[in-house]
Design a protein around this motif. Structure first.
Motif, PDB file in Angstrom:
ATOM      1  N   SER A 134     -88.610  35.754  11.603  1.00  0.00           N
ATOM      2  CA  SER A 134     -89.123  34.969  12.725  1.00  0.00           C
ATOM      3  C   SER A 134     -90.422  34.312  12.266  1.00  0.00           C
ATOM      4  CB  SER A 134     -89.374  35.844  13.957  1.00  0.00           C
ATOM      5  OG  SER A 134     -90.338  36.843  13.675  1.00  0.00           O
ATOM      6  N   MET A 148     -85.761  29.603   6.900  1.00  0.00           N
ATOM      7  CA  MET A 148     -85.347  30.585   7.905  1.00  0.00           C
ATOM      8  C   MET A 148     -83.838  30.555   8.138  1.00  0.00           C
ATOM      9  SD  MET A 148     -88.501  30.382  10.590  1.00  0.00           S
ATOM     10  CE  MET A 148     -87.777  31.661  11.637  1.00  0.00           C
ATOM     11  N   ASP A 149     -83.221  29.394   7.970  1.00  0.00           N
ATOM     12  CA  ASP A 149     -81.761  29.331   8.045  1.00  0.00           C
ATOM     13  C   ASP A 149     -81.132  30.186   6.951  1.00  0.00           C
ATOM     14  OD1 ASP A 149     -81.797  27.646  10.221  1.00  0.00           O
ATOM     15  OD2 ASP A 149     -81.549  25.812   9.041  1.00  0.00           O
ATOM     16  N   MET A 184     -92.970  22.233   7.843  1.00  0.00           N
ATOM     17  CA  MET A 184     -92.115  22.716   8.929  1.00  0.00           C
ATOM     18  C   MET A 184     -90.621  22.501   8.649  1.00  0.00           C
ATOM     19  SD  MET A 184     -93.810  24.418  11.039  1.00  0.00           S
ATOM     20  CE  MET A 184     -95.179  24.870   9.966  1.00  0.00           C
ATOM     21  N   PRO A 185     -90.213  21.324   8.173  1.00  0.00           N
ATOM     22  CA  PRO A 185     -88.796  21.182   7.793  1.00  0.00           C
ATOM     23  C   PRO A 185     -88.394  22.149   6.681  1.00  0.00           C
ATOM     24  CG  PRO A 185     -89.818  19.026   8.035  1.00  0.00           C
ATOM     25  CD  PRO A 185     -90.921  20.025   8.117  1.00  0.00           C
ATOM     26  N   TRP A 186     -89.294  22.376   5.723  1.00  0.00           N
ATOM     27  CA  TRP A 186     -88.988  23.345   4.667  1.00  0.00           C
ATOM     28  C   TRP A 186     -88.822  24.743   5.241  1.00  0.00           C
ATOM     29  CZ3 TRP A 186     -93.374  21.688   0.743  1.00  0.00           C
ATOM     30  CH2 TRP A 186     -93.073  20.410   0.251  1.00  0.00           C
ATOM     31  N   ASP A 212     -87.865  25.512   8.299  1.00  0.00           N
ATOM     32  CA  ASP A 212     -86.598  25.579   9.035  1.00  0.00           C
ATOM     33  C   ASP A 212     -85.450  25.919   8.079  1.00  0.00           C
ATOM     34  OD1 ASP A 212     -87.785  24.985  11.447  1.00  0.00           O
ATOM     35  OD2 ASP A 212     -87.407  22.831  11.306  1.00  0.00           O
ATOM     36  N   GLU A 213     -85.439  25.267   6.944  1.00  0.00           N
ATOM     37  CA  GLU A 213     -84.394  25.534   5.947  1.00  0.00           C
ATOM     38  C   GLU A 213     -84.510  26.960   5.415  1.00  0.00           C
ATOM     39  OE1 GLU A 213     -83.377  24.125   1.384  1.00  0.00           O
ATOM     40  OE2 GLU A 213     -84.303  22.675   2.742  1.00  0.00           O
TER      41      GLU A 213
END
Length: 312
Positions: A121, A114-115, A107-109, A111-112
């Motif tokens: 989405s 998608m940034d 999930m943290p990966w 987030d990065e």
């Protein structure tokens, strides 16, 4: 005739139910029913025979549905080909990932990721149950173990060490086992899937292979729960080195009985077909592969896992 209406038609044919099709597509039943009526009106035939309890394909529906499916697949492939040529990264990523790996690493990966690609989405499904691409609202799944279903398409991400782990506090209290035969006096933290408790642990060492049936006071169907128990000193657990990487590197847990390793696993990104792969999925595959290699490299540098795990 709208392609969205045709997609509803295919789902109704698959589930033999307008209500189930609507739920799968995340829409109201009345909306799905209206789509069916629009397509039937445009064709001038009934595609489904409806009774108060059942729905089945009509003769016309049996002829039309396969051709409709082929037509939509051709349109989807044309759209993907165009995006490939233009290097367009957009759309929705619908990803299923196992609980521990998903919550603590992926999930943290994502987030990065998608940034870096703001037109994307995400719809994430976290859990340890098996994925059914034709029933679940999922386009790809990140799972341990090579795919056994020949109908799916997959990318191998990396080899994954599996380690016997415990917290320093547990080992100080209960002792550190150095041989598999000493494990019977220890508390096992077991993983449970579909009511089956995985309490037979296998090891290989200089004096042979060992299968040990473990006893323990905790079993869970969520990999992250087993990890938390292990970190908090409740017992020993056999876990993925990726899942435990941060705990290992920080010293919250240690690799126990390293001379008797557990058989390694693999991490795969699987999709329902080659045709379903989008530019975004390829980029995500490469990103996750890079992140996993970096994390495993840190474990190798610290001497926590064998360097052979990095070999393809």
């Amino acid at each position: 005739m709208l392609t969205e209406d045709l997609q509803v038609i295919l789902k109704v044919a698959e589930f033999r139910s307008i209500t189930a099709a609507a739920a799968s597509l995340d829409m109201r039943t009345a909306t799905a029913s209206a789509a069916v009526k629009r397509v039937e009106a445009a064709l001038g035939v009934e595609l489904f025979i409806r009774t108060t309890r059942h729905l089945r394909l009509s003769t016309a529906g049996e002829r039309y549905i396969p051709q409709c499916q082929q037509a939509l697949q051709m349109l989807d492939q044309a759209r993907l080909n165009m995006k490939d040529e233009l290097a367009i990264v957009d759309g929705e990523l619908r990803l299923a990932v196992s609980s521990d790996l998903g919550r603590n690493l992926v999930m943290p990966w994502l987030d990065e990721f998608m940034d870096n690609h703001p037109k994307l989405s995400l719809r994430a499904s976290i859990g340890d149950s098996n994925v059914d691409f034709y029933r679940d609202a999922v386009d790809m799944a990140l799972r341990y173990g090579s795919p056994s279903d020949a109908s799916v398409y997959g990318f191998k991400i990396c080899n994954v060490p599996r380690l016997l782990c415990a917290s320093p506090e547990y080992l100080a209290r209960c002792g550190t086992p150095t041989h598999p035969q000493q494990l019977t006096s220890h508390n096992a933290l077991c993983y449970q899937l579909q009511d089956i408790i995985h309490n037979v642990w296998e090891f290989s060492g200089p004096d042979g292979d060992f299968k040990i049936k473990m006893q323990g006071n905790r079993a869970g169907n969520d990999g992250d729960l087993v990890r938390r128990w292990c970190v908090s000193g409740k017992g020993l657990a056999v876990k993925s080195g990726l899942d435990m990487a941060d705990d290992l590197l920080s010293g919250r847990v240690v690799n126990v009985m390293a001379d008797y390793p557990v058989a390694a696993s693999e991490l795969w990104l699987i999709c329902p077909s080659r045709q379903s792969i989008t530019p975004a999925m390829r980029l995500l595959r490469d990103s996750v592969k890079h992140k996993c290699a970096d994390l495993l490299g840190q474990l190798v540098e610290r001497g926590m896992v064998d360097a052979a795990i990095l070999d393809d």
